[in-house]
Design an enzyme around this catalytic site. Structure first.
Site, PDB file in Angstrom:
ATOM      1  N   HIS A 102      -4.773  42.932 103.992  1.00  0.00           N
ATOM      2  CA  HIS A 102      -3.535  43.339 103.326  1.00  0.00           C
ATOM      3  C   HIS A 102      -3.816  43.506 101.835  1.00  0.00           C
ATOM      4  CE1 HIS A 102       0.776  43.831 102.973  1.00  0.00           C
ATOM      5  NE2 HIS A 102       0.725  43.083 101.889  1.00  0.00           N
ATOM      6  N   GLU A 172     -11.553  45.300  98.637  1.00  0.00           N
ATOM      7  CA  GLU A 172     -11.628  45.542 100.082  1.00  0.00           C
ATOM      8  C   GLU A 172     -13.042  45.936 100.495  1.00  0.00           C
ATOM      9  OE1 GLU A 172      -7.075  47.174 100.825  1.00  0.00           O
ATOM     10  OE2 GLU A 172      -8.684  48.619 100.469  1.00  0.00           O
TER      11      GLU A 172
END
Length: 187
Positions: A102, A172
């Site tokens: 997320h 990420e």
């Protein structure tokens, strides 16, 4: 070697990063990419890496087709990498090792509709000094599964959601494959 199935709905940069990371790994390998969007760039990226792709309409996620295809590949771990649909409980019962990334520090900015630039815009509007990523297990609720990993980044210099997105994307790309690799021995 553990088998990884990736679910993605869009560009596929995280999915491709995971595929490349595990290409020469003796711990895990990506066996399939599932997408609810036949026009998503992730489909082409997976095919370029000779990874089987399963494309399904949204309606089939909650029907038997996706579960049947998962049985075909028998993944040890399912990774949601930019997958925008709620993952069905009946699949979680058969495949409980499902993780998601997320683009915020949960529990802030999570839940239905909080993805991509929606998250970054909310972070900007609330004048947050930092944001980051949360990698977590998936349960029956959006973004409420047990946390595995969080990493923060300072965004005081960011003036747009796009600038925030860039910093989050860097996190990420760096950490998602590494955290998956650390999980593999425990699945």
């Amino acid at each position: 070697m553990k088998k990884i199935a990736i679910f993605a709905s869009g560009n596929g940069s995280n999915a491709e990063n995971i595929i490349q990371y595990f290409k020469n790994s003796n711990q895990g390998t990506v066996v399939a990419v599932f997408s609810n969007n036949s026009n998503a760039k992730v489909v082409e990226k997976a095919k370029n890496h000779q990874i089987p792709v399963v494309v399904f309409p949204k309606s089939e996620l909650n029907a038997g087709f996706v579960l049947h295809e998962l049985h075909r590949f028998q993944p040890d771990l399912i990774v949601l990498a930019g997958f925008l649909l709620k993952f069905p409980e009946f699949i979680l019962k058969e495949y409980p090792k499902v993780i998601n990334i997320h683009p915020a520090l949960l529990p802030k900015y999570g839940g239905k509709g909080m993805y991509g630039n929606h998250v970054h815009q909310a972070v900007l509007e609330n004048k947050e000094k930092e944001t980051g990523i949360t990698i977590h297990y998936v349960n029956e609720h959006y973004d409420e599964g047990e946390f595995i990993f969080q990493k923060a980044v300072n965004i005081e210099d960011c003036k747009s959601p796009e600038e925030i997105a860039q910093k989050v994307h860097e996190l990420e790309q760096r950490y998602f494959p590494e955290i998956i690799e650390k999980l593999i021995p425990n699945i």
